[in-house]
Design a protein around this motif. Structure first.
Motif, PDB file in Angstrom:
ATOM      1  N   GLN B 145       0.752  -1.082  -0.051  1.00  0.00           N
ATOM      2  CA  GLN B 145       0.078  -0.035   0.161  1.00  0.00           C
ATOM      3  C   GLN B 145       0.904   1.284  -0.008  1.00  0.00           C
ATOM      4  OE1 GLN B 145      -2.476  -0.600   3.407  1.00  0.00           O
ATOM      5  NE2 GLN B 145      -4.339  -0.874   2.016  1.00  0.00           N
ATOM      6  N   GLU B 147       0.396   4.072   1.467  1.00  0.00           N
ATOM      7  CA  GLU B 147       0.637   4.886   2.651  1.00  0.00           C
ATOM      8  C   GLU B 147       1.613   4.133   3.388  1.00  0.00           C
ATOM      9  OE1 GLU B 147      -2.339   3.963   1.551  1.00  0.00           O
ATOM     10  OE2 GLU B 147      -3.682   2.830   3.413  1.00  0.00           O
ATOM     11  N   PHE B 148       1.858   2.775   3.317  1.00  0.00           N
ATOM     12  CA  PHE B 148       2.906   1.977   3.722  1.00  0.00           C
ATOM     13  C   PHE B 148       4.312   2.415   3.379  1.00  0.00           C
ATOM     14  CE2 PHE B 148       4.939  -1.222   6.687  1.00  0.00           C
ATOM     15  CZ  PHE B 148       5.759  -1.882   5.727  1.00  0.00           C
ATOM     16  N   ALA B 150       4.974   5.456   2.416  1.00  0.00           N
ATOM     17  CA  ALA B 150       5.061   6.792   2.844  1.00  0.00           C
ATOM     18  C   ALA B 150       5.513   6.721   4.150  1.00  0.00           C
ATOM     19  CB  ALA B 150       3.767   7.753   2.661  1.00  0.00           C
ATOM     20  N   VAL B 151       4.818   5.841   5.065  1.00  0.00           N
ATOM     21  CA  VAL B 151       5.325   5.598   6.291  1.00  0.00           C
ATOM     22  C   VAL B 151       6.885   5.044   6.598  1.00  0.00           C
ATOM     23  CG1 VAL B 151       5.125   4.385   8.515  1.00  0.00           C
ATOM     24  CG2 VAL B 151       3.074   5.582   7.450  1.00  0.00           C
ATOM     25  N   ALA B 154       9.128   8.109   5.532  1.00  0.00           N
ATOM     26  CA  ALA B 154       9.040   9.219   6.581  1.00  0.00           C
ATOM     27  C   ALA B 154       9.905   8.548   7.874  1.00  0.00           C
ATOM     28  CB  ALA B 154       7.798   9.463   7.112  1.00  0.00           C
ATOM     29  N   VAL B 155       9.479   7.237   8.305  1.00  0.00           N
ATOM     30  CA  VAL B 155      10.496   6.924   9.339  1.00  0.00           C
ATOM     31  C   VAL B 155      11.930   6.805   9.091  1.00  0.00           C
ATOM     32  CG1 VAL B 155      10.714   4.625  10.518  1.00  0.00           C
ATOM     33  CG2 VAL B 155       8.621   5.675  10.269  1.00  0.00           C
ATOM     34  N   VAL B 157      13.986   8.791   7.063  1.00  0.00           N
ATOM     35  CA  VAL B 157      14.406  10.168   7.195  1.00  0.00           C
ATOM     36  C   VAL B 157      14.575  10.555   8.758  1.00  0.00           C
ATOM     37  CG1 VAL B 157      13.979  12.644   6.666  1.00  0.00           C
ATOM     38  CG2 VAL B 157      13.677  10.900   4.825  1.00  0.00           C
ATOM     39  N   TRP B 158      13.413  10.296   9.567  1.00  0.00           N
ATOM     40  CA  TRP B 158      13.463  10.750  10.839  1.00  0.00           C
ATOM     41  C   TRP B 158      14.483   9.791  11.599  1.00  0.00           C
ATOM     42  CZ3 TRP B 158      12.591   7.090  15.147  1.00  0.00           C
ATOM     43  CH2 TRP B 158      12.641   8.018  16.276  1.00  0.00           C
ATOM     44  N   ALA B 161      17.726  11.200  11.189  1.00  0.00           N
ATOM     45  CA  ALA B 161      17.849  12.554  11.811  1.00  0.00           C
ATOM     46  C   ALA B 161      18.313  12.326  13.396  1.00  0.00           C
ATOM     47  CB  ALA B 161      16.629  13.592  11.833  1.00  0.00           C
ATOM     48  N   HIS B 162      17.266  11.322  13.858  1.00  0.00           N
ATOM     49  CA  HIS B 162      17.534  10.939  15.263  1.00  0.00           C
ATOM     50  C   HIS B 162      18.910  10.517  15.718  1.00  0.00           C
ATOM     51  CE1 HIS B 162      16.451   9.712  19.225  1.00  0.00           C
ATOM     52  NE2 HIS B 162      16.675   8.501  18.807  1.00  0.00           N
ATOM     53  N   THR B 164      21.746  11.112  13.948  1.00  0.00           N
ATOM     54  CA  THR B 164      22.503  12.534  13.897  1.00  0.00           C
ATOM     55  C   THR B 164      22.464  13.038  15.125  1.00  0.00           C
ATOM     56  OG1 THR B 164      22.364  12.601  11.405  1.00  0.00           O
ATOM     57  CG2 THR B 164      23.251  14.371  12.594  1.00  0.00           C
TER      58      THR B 164
END
Lengths: 184, 170
Positions: B145, B147-148, B150-151, B154-155, B157-158, B161-162, B164
Motif C-alpha cells: 500500500q 501509505e505504508f 510513505a510511512v 518518513a520513518v 528520514v526521521w 535525523a535521530h 545524527t
C-alpha cells in the motif's frame, strides 16, 4: 554602595546569549515561517487524499494550522537550545583553527580580542547549525506522526475529526518531546 | 401427379414459414467488456454487446444467451439492431480463462431449458453462435500500500535525523 548600571563586556553578552532560550528576530522569523509551511502540509493531504472540501473546512484548516504553527515553532526553539551547546563543543576546535588561520598573524589584535572573535564565531556557527538541524529533525518527526496518525491510528474516523486529532496530536507530541532533557 | 405437386408445394410453403423464423447463416459482430480492476469494483462483470445478421434478412429476433449454465434473454436496443447481455460474479469465483457465451434463438432456448430441467446434456444443443470472452482476471491492487511506503520513507528520514542528533548529544 554598589549599584547602578554596570555595562556588560562583549564576552558576558555572548555568554548570556549562549545560555538564553531567547532567539533573535531573524531566527524567530525563520522558525515561524518554517513551522507555518510544515503545518500547512497536512492540508494538502486531507484535501486530496481524504477528500475534505477546502471551502467548507476552511475555518478548521485555518485554526488548526495556526495552533500547529505555534507548537512546532516551540519545538524548534527547544531542540535548538539543547543542541546548540553540544554543537558548540564539537565545533570549537575547527572554529578556533579557522579563526586563528585568519587573524593569528595579526599583531594589532590582542589575545583577548582573538578569544572574543573565536567565541563569537563559535556561537554563530553553533547557532546556525542548531537552527537548521532543529528544523530538519522536527519536520521529519512531525511528518511521521501525521502520516501514522491519519492513515493508521485514526483511519476509521470522519476526515474532519481525523484532521483535527492527527494535527493536534502530532504538533503536541512534537512540543512535548522537545522539552525532554538529554541524559547526562 | 397433382397430389404430389400439392404435397411438394405445401412442404415448400411450410419450409418457407419455418425458415422465416430461423436465422440462416448467422453472423455476429460482438464487443466484449470485462472488469479490469479489483479494488474499483465489488464484482467481476462481463458485458457482451452484439449484432446479428442473417442471410434471410431476419431482424429483431428474440435471442437468449447462456454462460456457465446461466441463461438470460438478450436485451435489444430500440433504435438499433444491437443486443446486450451481462453477467457478474464474485471476484473469487470468476477465474481467468476464456468463457464461451452461447447465443440461442427461441427454438434453441426451448430445447436448452428442456435439457436443463430433465438434467440432460446441454452441450449437445448447438447454439446459433458462440462468442468467446477472454478474461485475464482483475488487477488486485499494488503489492504494498502507498501509505505504508510513505510511512517507511518518513520513518527512515526521521531515523537518520535521530541518529545524527544522538551523535551530537553524545
Amino acid at each position: 554602595m554598589a549599584g547602578g548600571n554596570k555595562k556588560l563586556t562583549k564576552e558576558e553578552e555572548l555568554l548570556l546569549q549562549d545560555f538564553s532560550r531567547n532567539v533573535s528576530t531573524k531566527s524567530s522569523a525563520l522558525f515561524y515561517g518554517n513551522a507555518f509551511i510544515v503545518s500547512a502540509i497536512p492540508l494538502w493531504l486531507f484535501w486530496r487524499i481524504h477528500q475534505m472540501d477546502p471551502y467548507q473546512s476552511g475555518v478548521i484548516f485555518g485554526v488548526m494550522t495556526l495552533i500547529s504553527t505555534y507548537l512546532v515553532a516551540l519545538a524548534y526553539k527547544n531542540v535548538k537550545f539543547v543542541l546548540k551547546h553540544k554543537i558548540a563543543i564539537k565545533r570549537e576546535e575547527a572554529v578556533t583553527r579557522e579563526v586563528m588561520r585568519n587573524v593569528g598573524d595579526d599583531k594589532k589584535m590582542s589575545k583577548k580580542e582573538k578569544d572574543e572573535r573565536i567565541l563569537w564565531k563559535k556561537n554563530e556557527v553553533a547557532d546556525y547549525e542548531a537552527t537548521t538541524f532543529s528544523i530538519f529533525y522536527n519536520n521529519a518527526l512531525f511528518l511521521v506522526l501525521v502520516i501514522v496518525a491519519s492513515f493508521y491510528v485514526l483511519r476509521t474516523f470522519n476526515p474532519t475529526v481525523n484532521y483535527v486529532l492527527s494535527v493536534v496530536s502530532a504538533s503536541g507530541l512534537l512540543a512535548l518531546f522537545s522539552t525532554s532533557t538529554p541524559k547526562q | 401427379m397433382a397430389s404430389t405437386l400439392l404435397v411438394v408445394s405445401v412442404f415448400l410453403a411450410f419450409s418457407s414459414l419455418v425458415s422465416g423464423d430461423k436465422c440462416i447463416g448467422p453472423q455476429v459482430k460482438s464487443d466484449v467488456y470485462t472488469s479490469k480492476e479489483g479494488p474499483m469494483s465489488t464484482q467481476a462483470v462481463f458485458i457482451v454487446e452484439f449484432s446479428l445478421s442473417c442471410k434471410n434478412n431476419l431482424k429483431n429476433l428474440p435471442l437468449y444467451a447462456e454462460l456457465n449454465g446461466q441463461v438470460m434473454p438478450a436485451s435489444r436496443a430500440i433504435s438499433s439492431d444491437k443486443y446486450q447481455v451481462s453477467w457478474s460474479g464474485e471476484h473469487k469465483s470468476v477465474s481467468s480463462g476464456t468463457y464461451n457465451v452461447r447465443i440461442y434463438d427461441e427454438e434453441g432456448y426451448a430445447a436448452l431449458r428442456k435439457a436443463q430441467r430433465s438434467g440432460g446434456d446441454t452441450s449437445a444443443i448447438s447454439p446459433l453462435y458462440t462468442v468467446p470472452i477472454p478474461y485475464s482476471g482483475v488487477w488486485k491492487g499494488p503489492l504494498v500500500q502507498t501509505e505504508f511506503v510513505a510511512v517507511c520513507a518518513a520513518v527512515l528520514v526521521w531515523y537518520l535525523a535521530h541518529s545524527t542528533r544522538s551523535r551530537l548529544q553524545s
